[in-house]
Design a protein around this motif. Structure first.
Motif, PDB file in Angstrom:
ATOM      1  N   GLN A 179       0.809  -1.209   0.000  1.00 23.50           N
ATOM      2  CA  GLN A 179       0.000   0.000   0.000  1.00 23.50           C
ATOM      3  C   GLN A 179       0.847   1.266   0.000  1.00 23.50           C
ATOM      4  O   GLN A 179       0.401   2.303  -0.427  1.00 23.50           O
ATOM      5  N   SER A 180       2.082   1.202   0.528  1.00 23.60           N
ATOM      6  CA  SER A 180       2.938   2.386   0.573  1.00 23.60           C
ATOM      7  C   SER A 180       3.686   2.525  -0.736  1.00 23.60           C
ATOM      8  O   SER A 180       4.090   1.546  -1.331  1.00 23.60           O
ATOM      9  N   THR A 181       3.882   3.748  -1.140  1.00 27.09           N
ATOM     10  CA  THR A 181       4.578   3.978  -2.392  1.00 27.09           C
ATOM     11  C   THR A 181       5.884   4.696  -2.154  1.00 27.09           C
ATOM     12  O   THR A 181       6.024   5.475  -1.218  1.00 27.09           O
ATOM     13  N   LYS A 182       6.852   4.431  -3.019  1.00 26.54           N
ATOM     14  CA  LYS A 182       8.044   5.254  -3.104  1.00 26.54           C
ATOM     15  C   LYS A 182       7.612   6.477  -3.890  1.00 26.54           C
ATOM     16  O   LYS A 182       6.566   6.475  -4.521  1.00 26.54           O
ATOM     17  N   PRO A 183       8.411   7.544  -3.880  1.00 28.05           N
ATOM     18  CA  PRO A 183       7.998   8.701  -4.678  1.00 28.05           C
ATOM     19  C   PRO A 183       7.744   8.307  -6.133  1.00 28.05           C
ATOM     20  O   PRO A 183       8.514   7.564  -6.730  1.00 28.05           O
TER      21      PRO A 183
END
Length: 118
Positions: free
Chosen positions: A20-24
């Motif tokens: 669910q978390s993204t890198k830039p």
């Protein structure tokens, strides 16, 4: 056996959260009316459409996919800009919760309406 099952459940929950978390991610802040139609050349149109009630959206550079922004206040002042965003995505709903926005150097060719008239 129960310990393995509990461990598997904990690890799968962690993997789901990590997905669910993204890198830039580089992309454009556009509007829900025009989407990816004129990213890079239509900042004036984006501002006008949002002013007329369209919602801000994020269009990623790689696939030109349009993502609804569930916290639109995070991109106020960036309408039509080329940015890198970081946040949490919900792929099922095609939404993103943006935690940070960084302006990129290339802001497109012009601030016209990209050939659009609204």
């Amino acid at each position: 056996m129960k310990r393995l099952l509990v461990l598997a459940v904990i690890l799968s929950g962690s993997a789901f959260a990590a997905d669910q978390s993204t890198k830039p991610i580089d992309g454009w802040i556009s509007d829900s009316q025009c989407g990816a139609m004129h990213t890079g050349s239509g900042a004036a149109c984006v501002k006008k459409c949002i002013g007329n009630g369209a919602k801000p959206v994020f269009v990623d550079d790689a696939k030109k996919q349009v993502w609804a922004i569930d916290n639109p206040d995070a991109v106020t002042g960036h309408y039509g800009h080329h940015v890198a965003v970081q946040g949490t995505v919900n792929a099922a709903d095609k939404t993103v919760h943006i935690s940070s926005v960084t302006m990129l150097k290339d802001q497109g060719k012009s601030d016209d309406m990209g050939g659009m008239s609204h």
